[in-house]
Design an enzyme around this catalytic site. Structure first.
Site, PDB file in Angstrom:
ATOM      1  N   ARG A  98       0.848  -1.192   0.000  1.00 34.15           N
ATOM      2  CA  ARG A  98       0.000   0.000   0.000  1.00 34.15           C
ATOM      3  C   ARG A  98       0.887   1.248   0.000  1.00 34.15           C
ATOM      4  O   ARG A  98       1.971   1.253   0.595  1.00 34.15           O
ATOM      5  CB  ARG A  98      -0.860  -0.037   1.274  1.00 34.15           C
ATOM      6  CG  ARG A  98      -1.844   1.091   1.453  1.00 34.15           C
ATOM      7  CD  ARG A  98      -2.986   1.015   0.499  1.00 34.15           C
ATOM      8  NE  ARG A  98      -4.090   1.862   0.921  1.00 34.15           N
ATOM      9  CZ  ARG A  98      -5.064   2.243   0.094  1.00 34.15           C
ATOM     10  NH1 ARG A  98      -5.072   1.862  -1.174  1.00 34.15           N
ATOM     11  NH2 ARG A  98      -6.058   2.991   0.533  1.00 34.15           N
ATOM     12  N   THR A 379      -9.303   0.401 -10.728  1.00 31.68           N
ATOM     13  CA  THR A 379      -8.665  -0.467  -9.724  1.00 31.68           C
ATOM     14  C   THR A 379      -8.836  -1.862 -10.291  1.00 31.68           C
ATOM     15  O   THR A 379      -9.702  -2.095 -11.144  1.00 31.68           O
ATOM     16  CB  THR A 379      -9.281  -0.318  -8.322  1.00 31.68           C
ATOM     17  OG1 THR A 379      -8.914   0.975  -7.826  1.00 31.68           O
ATOM     18  CG2 THR A 379      -8.833  -1.366  -7.309  1.00 31.68           C
ATOM     19  N   ASN A 399      -6.280   4.244  -7.336  1.00 35.18           N
ATOM     20  CA  ASN A 399      -7.500   4.871  -6.815  1.00 35.18           C
ATOM     21  C   ASN A 399      -8.421   5.340  -7.925  1.00 35.18           C
ATOM     22  O   ASN A 399      -9.035   4.525  -8.590  1.00 35.18           O
ATOM     23  CB  ASN A 399      -7.182   5.980  -5.810  1.00 35.18           C
ATOM     24  CG  ASN A 399      -8.401   6.299  -4.953  1.00 35.18           C
ATOM     25  OD1 ASN A 399      -9.241   5.423  -4.733  1.00 35.18           O
ATOM     26  ND2 ASN A 399      -8.519   7.505  -4.465  1.00 35.18           N
ATOM     27  N   ASP A 421      -7.937   8.253   0.202  1.00 27.03           N
ATOM     28  CA  ASP A 421      -8.482   7.198   1.066  1.00 27.03           C
ATOM     29  C   ASP A 421      -8.282   7.508   2.551  1.00 27.03           C
ATOM     30  O   ASP A 421      -8.847   6.829   3.410  1.00 27.03           O
ATOM     31  CB  ASP A 421      -7.874   5.832   0.724  1.00 27.03           C
ATOM     32  CG  ASP A 421      -8.519   5.210  -0.509  1.00 27.03           C
ATOM     33  OD1 ASP A 421      -9.620   5.662  -0.880  1.00 27.03           O
ATOM     34  OD2 ASP A 421      -7.940   4.291  -1.107  1.00 27.03           O
ATOM     35  N   SER A 450      -7.784   1.193   3.209  1.00 30.44           N
ATOM     36  CA  SER A 450      -8.259   0.680   1.922  1.00 30.44           C
ATOM     37  C   SER A 450      -9.485  -0.209   2.124  1.00 30.44           C
ATOM     38  O   SER A 450      -9.748  -0.676   3.239  1.00 30.44           O
ATOM     39  CB  SER A 450      -7.138  -0.145   1.287  1.00 30.44           C
ATOM     40  OG  SER A 450      -7.576  -0.775   0.111  1.00 30.44           O
ATOM     41  N   SER A 451     -10.219  -0.444   1.034  1.00 27.41           N
ATOM     42  CA  SER A 451     -11.287  -1.450   1.055  1.00 27.41           C
ATOM     43  C   SER A 451     -10.897  -2.677   0.238  1.00 27.41           C
ATOM     44  O   SER A 451     -11.692  -3.611   0.091  1.00 27.41           O
ATOM     45  CB  SER A 451     -12.575  -0.870   0.479  1.00 27.41           C
ATOM     46  OG  SER A 451     -12.978   0.247   1.228  1.00 27.41           O
ATOM     47  N   GLY A 470     -13.910  -1.455  -6.935  1.00 34.96           N
ATOM     48  CA  GLY A 470     -15.246  -0.919  -6.644  1.00 34.96           C
ATOM     49  C   GLY A 470     -15.277  -0.008  -5.436  1.00 34.96           C
ATOM     50  O   GLY A 470     -16.338   0.175  -4.838  1.00 34.96           O
ATOM     51  N   GLY A 471     -14.110   0.547  -5.054  1.00 36.34           N
ATOM     52  CA  GLY A 471     -14.081   1.500  -3.943  1.00 36.34           C
ATOM     53  C   GLY A 471     -14.710   0.907  -2.710  1.00 36.34           C
ATOM     54  O   GLY A 471     -14.456  -0.246  -2.346  1.00 36.34           O
TER      55      GLY A 471
END
Ligand code: DON
Length: 570
Positions: A98, A379, A399, A421, A450-451, A470-471
């Site tokens: 990340r 993403t 992102n 984020d 993050s998701s 998909g955020g």
């Protein structure tokens, strides 16, 4: 026979049979599989597996190829999570690549003198970019897990960057969405647009500079990107646009190997991303809430209602507690404990929605949430299985589509806008409408929450690998995928399943057209849910199933342009 001898024989028998019963250690798939969001990246992975590489080598090839052919989704200027399963050691770990906040970042980076958020400052341009982790992750994968050389595995991507790839409809959609920001950065417009406009279908995107950067990485590894000429070019491009990167930020960037979040749901052992992702924890909360019911026996509307209520509670906790666990104390054990889920389930009414406002208040109070994004198809995720049974499930990002829009001249590297984020102003929402608190405030060196939820599920019958972009909706898509896997080992069913989502705030159920029947909509409304159909379908799931009886199968989300293949390794 003496009693002791009898016990000894019994012990040996039980022990040897117990070992024999561990499925993943003893089983080897007959075929390999690759599923990714772009056919050219899938083929790059296949090529490396056919050249004798393992799943980890193929993962590097796919990561690098996606960086070239899906510039709107991920890339050398971004980061991600690579969930690995090493079959020989029966070990599942995650590489956290990340992005980190640069050393000069601080809590109020995106606020004006009055403490208000400066519009777009964490989305467009230099200040929005975190220090990228993807290259470090590729090098780490190669050094620790691969068997082929970095040069060999980066070759397909170098070729794609040099020779170009044709523009597709999806590319056009993404470029149109970010047209003005791409136009505002000449180094980006030159590569990703044609005559400053969205390129026509089949136009070739050639990236000579990116090929050079990839070649340098293939020769010098980590130092080829994080030090020397590339690092200098990156930093000067950022500083020229009033960004705050320094050479030391790059020099000090390291990936982290972490234990995945792991929990049991029925007979499934689920492995997913730990902080700084919220994915694993939220999945554990939601599934373990559902586990407190005889879920399969309920009618479809009640099942959906329960899922929505579980999502609401998991996203509420996400907003309060989750952030980078190297910086803030995240109560992972508590949040992933089945008893905690039971406690949350106790507050759920089987026929009534609980307004989010009625859940325990978050301090500082979180404000309004307006989600401005719905597409969820940038993403990227890929899944790989080799014929030794090694696996990779990876989600990567820059992102927003085309990230920050800024390409560093001389490198071909398009930079992320992952800083969005963070909770730029704790208590307010980001572009996905996600609210967050102090746990996810900006700080130097910290990783934004993050998701992304690359996931591996193991059962006595087989394995599932899945994930999606998909955020904020990534987690609920993976949830629905896991529940489909429980019913059916055919991954084409998991990826095509109609989707719905709730994220605590805004207090709405977003759903794809086919997710609910008319009757279900009426009943859910009657229960008190606020329903909102999405403008378009969302997500881009890439999945592999290895059923010990039926064999290997793979599927790519029919909503976008990916390719999933299963093949023999001679
Ligand atoms: O890390 C995250 O959760 C986001 N940066 C992912 C962004 C994403 O999936 C964009 N998709 N629509």
């Amino acid at each position: 026979m003496k009693r002791n001898t009898l016990f000894f024989i019994l012990f040996i028998w039980t022990y040897s049979h117990a070992i024999y019963a561990i499925p993943t250690e003893t089983k080897i798939p007959a075929q390999a599989a690759v599923a990714s969001a772009h056919p050219l990246a899938t083929q790059a992975g296949k090529q490396i597996l056919l050249q004798g590489g393992n799943a980890f080598d193929a993962a590097i090839a796919v990561t690098a190829a996606l960086a070239v052919v899906e510039p709107y989704s991920s890339g050398l200027g971004g980061g991600g999570f690579w969930l690995l399963h090493e079959q020989k050691k029966n070990k599942t770990i995650i590489i956290d690549g990340r992005e980190t906040a640069p050393a000069l970042a601080h809590r109020d980076l995106y606020l004006d003198q009055n403490g208000a958020y400066i519009a777009k400052s964490s989305v467009d341009g230099a200040l929005a970019a975190g220090i990228p982790g993807t290259v470090a992750a590729m090098v780490h994968l190669s050094e620790k897990y691969g068997i082929l050389s970095l040069k060999t595995v980066l070759q397909p991507a170098i070729k794609l960057a040099e020779q170009g790839f044709p523009v597709t409809q999806h590319y056009q959609k993404m470029a149109q969405f970010r047209l003005s920001v791409l136009q505002s950065f000449p180094a980006s417009a030159e590569i990703f647009l044609h005559n400053n406009k969205v390129p026509k279908a089949e136009h070739l995107i050639i990236q000579k500079k990116l090929a050079q950067t990839l070649r340098l990485i293939s020769e010098k590894g980590h130092a080829g990107f994080y030090e020397g000429q590339i690092a200098e070019n990156l930093v000067s491009a950022i500083q020229a646009e009033k960004g705050i990167w320094q050479l030391d930020d790059l020099k000090h960037y390291r990936v982290k190997e972490r234990e995945p979040v792991q929990f049991q749901y029925h007979d499934m052992q689920v492995f997913s991303a730990p902080p700084p992702s919220s994915g694993g924890i939220a999945l554990a909360t939601i599934l373990q809430i559902l586990q407190t019911y005889d879920f399969e026996l309920l009618d479809e509307t009640t099942q959906s209602h329960l899922m929505i209520e579980a999502m609401r509670r998991a996203y509420r906790d996400r907003a309060e507690y989750l952030g980078d666990s190297d910086f803030v104390k995240v109560p992972v054990t508590r949040l992933t404990h089945p008893w905690y889920a039971e406690g949350l389930a106790a507050g759920i009414h089987l026929e009534k929605a609980l307004p989010s406002d009625n859940l325990h208040e978050i301090i500082p109070a979180v404000g309004k949430s307006v989600s401005t994004r719905t597409e969820g198809q940038d993403t990227t995720h890929f899944s790989i299985l080799d014929t030794q049974g090694n696996m990779v499930s990876s989600t990567m990002s820059i992102n927003y589509p085309f990230g920050s829009g800024l390409t560093a001249a001389g490198t071909g590297v398009l930079l992320n806008d992952e800083m969005d984020d963070f909770s730029a102003l704790p208590g307010t929402a980001n572009i996905y409408g996600l609210v967050g608190a102090e746990a996810n405030a900006v700080a130097a060196g910290k990783r934004p929450l993050s998701s992304m939820s690359p996931t591996i599920v193991k059962t006595p019958q087989g394995i599932a690998l899945l994930g999606t972009p998909g955020g904020s909706r990534i987690i609920t898509m993976v949830l629905l995928g896991i529940l489909e896997f429980e019913k059916n080992s055919d991954p084409s069913q998991w990826v095509k399943r109609a989707r719905f989502h709730h994220q605590y705030l805004p207090d709405k159920v977003f759903f794809e057209k086919k997710a609910f029947s008319k009757d279900m909509i009426t009943r859910l409304k009657k229960m008190g849910h606020q329903l909102q159909e999405t403008d378009s379908d969302y997500g881009n799931m890439q999945a592999i199933s290895w059923d010990y009886k039926q064999g290997v199968s793979a599927a790519s989300d029919p909503r976008v342009e990916g390719q999933a293949i299963v093949f023999d390794i001679p």
